[in-house]
Design a protein around this motif. Sequence first.
Motif, PDB file in Angstrom:
ATOM      1  N   MET A 124       0.716  -1.224  -0.049  1.00  0.00           N
ATOM      2  CA  MET A 124      -0.089   0.001  -0.185  1.00  0.00           C
ATOM      3  C   MET A 124       0.874   1.288   0.030  1.00  0.00           C
ATOM      4  O   MET A 124       0.559   2.268  -0.250  1.00  0.00           O
ATOM      5  N   ASN A 125       2.101   1.242   0.195  1.00  0.00           N
ATOM      6  CA  ASN A 125       2.791   2.359   0.306  1.00  0.00           C
ATOM      7  C   ASN A 125       3.632   2.551  -0.985  1.00  0.00           C
ATOM      8  O   ASN A 125       4.643   1.979  -1.187  1.00  0.00           O
ATOM      9  N   PRO A 126       3.160   3.502  -1.927  1.00  0.00           N
ATOM     10  CA  PRO A 126       3.897   3.452  -3.072  1.00  0.00           C
ATOM     11  C   PRO A 126       5.407   3.998  -3.246  1.00  0.00           C
ATOM     12  O   PRO A 126       6.281   3.819  -4.320  1.00  0.00           O
ATOM     13  N   ALA A 128       7.533   2.699  -0.994  1.00  0.00           N
ATOM     14  CA  ALA A 128       8.375   1.680  -0.299  1.00  0.00           C
ATOM     15  C   ALA A 128       9.220   0.803  -1.632  1.00  0.00           C
ATOM     16  O   ALA A 128       8.523   0.874  -2.709  1.00  0.00           O
ATOM     17  N   ASP A 129      10.310   0.329  -1.041  1.00  0.00           N
ATOM     18  CA  ASP A 129      11.126  -0.507  -2.171  1.00  0.00           C
ATOM     19  C   ASP A 129      10.100  -1.538  -2.780  1.00  0.00           C
ATOM     20  O   ASP A 129      10.117  -1.794  -3.880  1.00  0.00           O
ATOM     21  N   VAL A 130       9.406  -2.333  -1.733  1.00  0.00           N
ATOM     22  CA  VAL A 130       8.486  -3.264  -2.212  1.00  0.00           C
ATOM     23  C   VAL A 130       7.606  -2.880  -3.322  1.00  0.00           C
ATOM     24  O   VAL A 130       7.394  -3.816  -4.194  1.00  0.00           O
ATOM     25  N   ALA A 131       7.063  -1.777  -3.113  1.00  0.00           N
ATOM     26  CA  ALA A 131       5.939  -1.396  -4.212  1.00  0.00           C
ATOM     27  C   ALA A 131       6.701  -1.173  -5.527  1.00  0.00           C
ATOM     28  O   ALA A 131       6.124  -1.561  -6.627  1.00  0.00           O
ATOM     29  N   THR A 132       7.924  -0.456  -5.626  1.00  0.00           N
ATOM     30  CA  THR A 132       8.595  -0.068  -6.653  1.00  0.00           C
ATOM     31  C   THR A 132       8.947  -1.505  -7.335  1.00  0.00           C
ATOM     32  O   THR A 132       8.531  -1.637  -8.697  1.00  0.00           O
ATOM     33  N   GLU A 135       6.112  -3.337  -8.778  1.00  0.00           N
ATOM     34  CA  GLU A 135       5.055  -2.466  -9.500  1.00  0.00           C
ATOM     35  C   GLU A 135       3.811  -2.529  -9.168  1.00  0.00           C
ATOM     36  O   GLU A 135       2.935  -2.640  -9.985  1.00  0.00           O
ATOM     37  N   ALA A 136       3.630  -2.527  -7.709  1.00  0.00           N
ATOM     38  CA  ALA A 136       2.339  -2.603  -7.081  1.00  0.00           C
ATOM     39  C   ALA A 136       1.483  -1.487  -7.442  1.00  0.00           C
ATOM     40  O   ALA A 136       1.881  -0.256  -7.448  1.00  0.00           O
ATOM     41  N   ASP A 137       0.124  -1.693  -7.723  1.00  0.00           N
ATOM     42  CA  ASP A 137      -1.051  -0.743  -7.899  1.00  0.00           C
ATOM     43  C   ASP A 137      -1.251  -0.283  -6.391  1.00  0.00           C
ATOM     44  O   ASP A 137      -2.141  -1.213  -5.761  1.00  0.00           O
ATOM     45  N   GLU A 164       0.396  -4.143   3.901  1.00  0.00           N
ATOM     46  CA  GLU A 164       1.796  -3.846   4.013  1.00  0.00           C
ATOM     47  C   GLU A 164       1.814  -2.370   3.548  1.00  0.00           C
ATOM     48  O   GLU A 164       1.935  -2.046   2.521  1.00  0.00           O
ATOM     49  N   TYR A 165       2.297  -1.463   4.396  1.00  0.00           N
ATOM     50  CA  TYR A 165       2.703  -0.102   4.416  1.00  0.00           C
ATOM     51  C   TYR A 165       4.142   0.288   4.587  1.00  0.00           C
ATOM     52  O   TYR A 165       4.340   1.252   4.740  1.00  0.00           O
ATOM     53  N   SER A 166       4.840  -0.738   4.610  1.00  0.00           N
ATOM     54  CA  SER A 166       6.441  -0.686   5.047  1.00  0.00           C
ATOM     55  C   SER A 166       6.813   0.688   4.794  1.00  0.00           C
ATOM     56  O   SER A 166       6.739   1.375   3.728  1.00  0.00           O
ATOM     57  N   GLY A 167       7.279   1.111   5.991  1.00  0.00           N
ATOM     58  CA  GLY A 167       7.884   2.696   6.173  1.00  0.00           C
ATOM     59  C   GLY A 167       6.911   3.846   6.514  1.00  0.00           C
ATOM     60  O   GLY A 167       7.565   4.748   6.582  1.00  0.00           O
ATOM     61  N   THR A 168       5.517   3.586   6.413  1.00  0.00           N
ATOM     62  CA  THR A 168       4.613   4.598   6.875  1.00  0.00           C
ATOM     63  C   THR A 168       3.515   3.993   7.454  1.00  0.00           C
ATOM     64  O   THR A 168       3.195   2.703   7.216  1.00  0.00           O
ATOM     65  N   LEU A 169       2.942   4.694   8.539  1.00  0.00           N
ATOM     66  CA  LEU A 169       1.985   4.156   9.165  1.00  0.00           C
ATOM     67  C   LEU A 169       0.654   4.418   8.112  1.00  0.00           C
ATOM     68  O   LEU A 169       0.258   5.074   7.691  1.00  0.00           O
ATOM     69  N   GLY A 170      -0.178   3.211   7.991  1.00  0.00           N
ATOM     70  CA  GLY A 170      -1.393   3.202   7.393  1.00  0.00           C
ATOM     71  C   GLY A 170      -2.410   3.730   7.477  1.00  0.00           C
ATOM     72  O   GLY A 170      -2.566   4.300   8.606  1.00  0.00           O
ATOM     73  N   ASP A 171      -3.535   3.533   6.915  1.00  0.00           N
ATOM     74  CA  ASP A 171      -4.734   4.138   7.089  1.00  0.00           C
ATOM     75  C   ASP A 171      -5.736   3.059   7.785  1.00  0.00           C
ATOM     76  O   ASP A 171      -5.920   1.863   7.433  1.00  0.00           O
TER      77      ASP A 171
END
Length: 233
Positions: A124-126, A128-132, A135-137, A164-171
């Motif tokens: 969920m955190n665009p 984050a490395d895992v998102a990049t 290529e997560a939407d 997963e919001y890795s690095g930031t607190l989620g909603d």
Amino acid sequence: MTAPWDDWNHILKIDPDKDLPEGTTYGDLCATGTDAIEVGGTMGITEENMEAVVEACAEHDVPLYQEPSSPDVVIDNEALEGYLIPTVFNAGSPFWITGAHKEWIKIDNGLDWERTTTEAYIVMNPEADVATYTEADCDLGPDDVAAYATVAERMFGQEIVYVEYSGTLGDEGVVQAASEATDQATLFYGGGIHDYDSAYSMAQYADVIVVGNLAHEEGVGAVRETVEAARDA
Ligand code: 1GP
């Protein structure tokens, strides 16, 4: 049948590529009261640094799991209770849904199925490395996340759904929606948990909260607070 994570409230995720704060040992982190240690990270992971952390934690009395980011870093170590293998449900690249897994199956000696479980990630955190990487939407509302959680649980029989919001607190609303959508599956939440309150806010909806960076940045006292919150919630 019950799984170990049915009884967990808290996981400490240790990244083998990151240092610990001065004076903190792996033993100290194992003794925080966390229910399990997951060893894993996205960048800079090697068999060697994985093995070093697993060895350092092995002598302590806490269940130890490897969360490999790719097949080439899977280690065979008896100290491991198991392998939690991510599959990213909102990945843009199919490699992170089933492609990496197909390669995995082909590793020497195969996977140890008794000790292998997948985690259905919703990233969920665009930023984050895992998102990049995957290529997560990440442009998803609570209803989308709830729907992915249902897809994971009902259609793909996943035991673990991981927001997963890795690095930031989620909603909180998103985590609540995922919680309401899951019935059988255990809901993990990870990202930005940094103190008692942030841990409590997510633990009221998630079955298990995952704490990562805090261990590397703040150390034992801060991690303990999050363990307490996870139990209180
Ligand atoms: C990362 O979900 C975990 O995979 C924890 O996130 O490092 O932000 O605590 P943080």
